[in-house]
Structures are given as C-alpha cells and as structure tokens.
Motif scaffolding. Sequence first.
Motif, short mmCIF file in Angstrom:
data_model
loop_
_atom_site.label_atom_id
_atom_site.label_comp_id
_atom_site.label_asym_id
_atom_site.label_seq_id
_atom_site.Cartn_x
_atom_site.Cartn_y
_atom_site.Cartn_z
N LEU A 1 0.83 -1.21 0.00
CA LEU A 1 0.00 0.00 0.00
C LEU A 1 0.87 1.26 0.00
CD1 LEU A 1 -2.82 -1.01 2.53
CD2 LEU A 1 -2.98 -0.85 0.04
N VAL A 2 1.93 1.24 0.79
CA VAL A 2 2.84 2.39 0.84
C VAL A 2 3.50 2.61 -0.52
CG1 VAL A 2 5.01 3.24 1.82
CG2 VAL A 2 3.28 2.24 3.31
N LEU A 3 3.94 1.52 -1.17
CA LEU A 3 4.59 1.64 -2.47
C LEU A 3 3.62 2.12 -3.55
CD1 LEU A 3 6.82 -1.57 -2.43
CD2 LEU A 3 7.53 0.79 -2.03
N LEU A 4 2.37 1.67 -3.48
CA LEU A 4 1.37 2.12 -4.46
C LEU A 4 1.08 3.61 -4.29
CD1 LEU A 4 -1.13 -0.89 -4.47
CD2 LEU A 4 0.48 -0.24 -6.28
N LEU A 5 1.00 4.07 -3.03
CA LEU A 5 0.81 5.50 -2.80
C LEU A 5 2.01 6.30 -3.30
CD1 LEU A 5 -0.78 5.45 0.78
CD2 LEU A 5 -1.90 6.05 -1.36
N ALA A 6 3.22 5.77 -3.07
CA ALA A 6 4.42 6.45 -3.56
C ALA A 6 4.42 6.50 -5.08
CB ALA A 6 5.67 5.73 -3.05
N ALA A 7 3.99 5.42 -5.73
CA ALA A 7 3.93 5.41 -7.19
C ALA A 7 2.93 6.44 -7.70
CB ALA A 7 3.55 4.01 -7.68
N ALA A 8 1.78 6.54 -7.04
CA ALA A 8 0.77 7.52 -7.46
C ALA A 8 1.30 8.94 -7.29
CB ALA A 8 -0.51 7.33 -6.63
N PHE A 9 1.99 9.21 -6.18
CA PHE A 9 2.55 10.54 -5.95
C PHE A 9 3.65 10.85 -6.96
CE2 PHE A 9 5.08 13.53 -3.16
CZ PHE A 9 4.16 14.57 -3.25
N THR A 10 4.46 9.85 -7.30
CA THR A 10 5.50 10.04 -8.32
C THR A 10 4.89 10.40 -9.66
OG1 THR A 10 6.92 8.42 -7.20
CG2 THR A 10 7.45 8.94 -9.48
N PHE A 11 3.84 9.69 -10.04
CA PHE A 11 3.17 9.97 -11.31
C PHE A 11 2.55 11.37 -11.30
CE2 PHE A 11 -0.67 9.90 -13.97
CZ PHE A 11 -0.10 9.55 -15.19
N PHE B 1 10.27 8.38 -14.85
CA PHE B 1 10.67 7.39 -15.85
C PHE B 1 11.58 6.28 -15.32
CE2 PHE B 1 9.64 11.15 -18.51
CZ PHE B 1 8.63 10.57 -19.24
N SER B 2 12.04 6.38 -14.08
CA SER B 2 12.87 5.29 -13.53
C SER B 2 12.33 4.77 -12.20
CB SER B 2 14.32 5.76 -13.35
OG SER B 2 14.41 6.82 -12.41
N ILE B 3 12.01 5.67 -11.28
CA ILE B 3 11.55 5.22 -9.97
C ILE B 3 10.14 4.67 -10.03
CG2 ILE B 3 10.89 6.08 -7.69
CD1 ILE B 3 13.39 7.76 -7.66
N LEU B 4 9.26 5.28 -10.82
CA LEU B 4 7.89 4.77 -10.93
C LEU B 4 7.85 3.33 -11.45
CD1 LEU B 4 4.84 5.12 -10.81
CD2 LEU B 4 4.93 6.25 -13.03
N PRO B 5 8.56 2.99 -12.55
CA PRO B 5 8.57 1.57 -12.97
C PRO B 5 9.15 0.65 -11.90
CG PRO B 5 9.38 2.97 -14.73
CD PRO B 5 9.27 3.84 -13.53
N PHE B 6 10.17 1.13 -11.18
CA PHE B 6 10.76 0.28 -10.14
C PHE B 6 9.76 0.02 -9.02
CE2 PHE B 6 13.06 -0.13 -6.11
CZ PHE B 6 13.75 -1.31 -6.37
#
Length: 296
Positions: free
Chosen positions: A157-167, A208-213
Amino acid sequence: VFVLFSFTSVVDLIIALEEDGYISGFMEVYVREGEPYLRTAHGIMICYWDGIVHYGLYLAMMAAIGRRKSYRNLGLFWLGSLMMSVTVFLLGNLIGKYSSDLSPGFLLNLPYVLIVVWAGRRLFQQPKVLPCLSPEKVAEEQRKRLYQRPQDVGLILVLLLAAAFTFFRGMVVLDCPADSCFEYIYQHEPYLRDPVAYPKVQMLISLFSILPFLCLCVYALLLPGCSWLPDWSLVFAGAFAQAQFSHVGSSLHARTPFPYQTPEDVWWSFLLTNVLYALGPQLLALRCLHSTAFFL
C-alpha cells in the motif's frame, strides 16, 4: 577510491558551510569563478549530503575493508545515492539557467560518472552474504499467501501510494492542464517551477525510472523468488533518500528565490508528505535485508 571521495566530501561540506555563512575564506573564489551553480539551494543541499552522509558511508566502508568484512550493502546504498545526485546535478546544469555559465570546472564532475559505473560493476560482482536458511524454511516462507504477510500488505500500500505521488508530480512538471496540478505547483510546491531546472529534472527521473521500479517492487512482493529485489532495493533506497533530502531542503532554503519557496502555511503538510514518500523505499530495503527467504 573511497579515500579520494572522502577528500571531495570534506571539500563539499566546506562549500556548503561557507555558502550558508558558517565559515568564510576557503572556497569562495572557486565557487564564484568555477562552479557558480553550487551557490544554488540545490547545490548547497547536495554538498551537505555529500559531506555528511556520503562521508560517513566512505568511513564505514573503509572500516569494513580494513576488517575484511563485506561492505556490499553499504556500497549499494551509496551507489544509488551518488547516481541520483550526479545525474540530477549534471542535467540540471546543462538545461537550467546556469547552462550558459558552464566553465571548465564543470568537467570535474564527469569522472564521477565513470567511477560510479566502475564501482557499481565491482559491487554487483561481489558475492552476496546469504543467510543460513534450510530449504524447508525457504519453502515455508514462500508458501505464505499475501493475507498471511500483513507487513507486506502494508508495504504494498505504501509503495502504491508512492507510485501515485511520483506519477502526479511528473504530470505537474510536464504542465498537465488539470486543476489539481495547477493548484499544487502554485500553492504547495512552487519550487517545481524554479528555472534552475533541478526539481524538474528530479521529477522526470522519478517518473521514468523510480515509478517503474515501484511497480516492479509490488510485483516482487506478490510473487516469491525475485532474487534481484534485495540488491536493487538498496540502490533505490539510496537514490530516494538523496533525492528527497535535496528536494525538501531546496524547497525551504533561503537561497531559493521567494516566489519558489514553499509557502509557510503548507510547511507541515509538505514535510509530512515528502518524509512519508521517502520512507517507503527505506522500509522495503529493511524488509529485504532482515527477511530474505521470500526472495531466494
């Protein structure tokens, strides 16, 4: 290599302390004539990070080498941190408002790129320190369903929130016309508009790098046996930590022009959001280090 880098870390710390007015008369001429972009808020922040965090890592790795201990994990964290610092700094200098003021002193940063590539290759070639686990224990851990691993559920859940914020922040610096993006860049993080270009480069690298990771990390927490995750989680934890320190510090630093500083009425929400954002990769790296059976 680490002794040489330790020397440059101390030089960077002196530059940061001098630019903030704590000391004087050491590096003023060099910074003014050779690398004026180090006088920006971002330049000062990366000098602090290099002079404190990287310097501590160099001492710790040299101590481990002296005792013939493995320094691989420390090295991977340092590798990610230095890669992020150098990449954002160089690209920001090339496309930001200081691009017309580049001097031969800029070339002093290029050996860092070559050394980082060489050091990264050496670090990944070092043998891993594998835990003493029986095949039965590994099989038992990998048979667990996701609902039987509540810490992994929380981490996903934390990683999904981080991905959404990155996007979202990537869309903001790409001038997305949505009202939420317009409001965010003017009322919450105006530093993203700073013409020095460091924040924009930072957000695009993240997009372009952290979001895919981050998406790959969620996959690795769902499917057992992703043996690549422990090493790369350390690399990206270092990159995340350095990026967030520089971004948050620059947003609040007095050297940033006032129109681009974070407004005082959103300081706490800004700090809380960015600290929590940086926390996810650190928790992932700790999970991979202390419970590796799932990834073997």
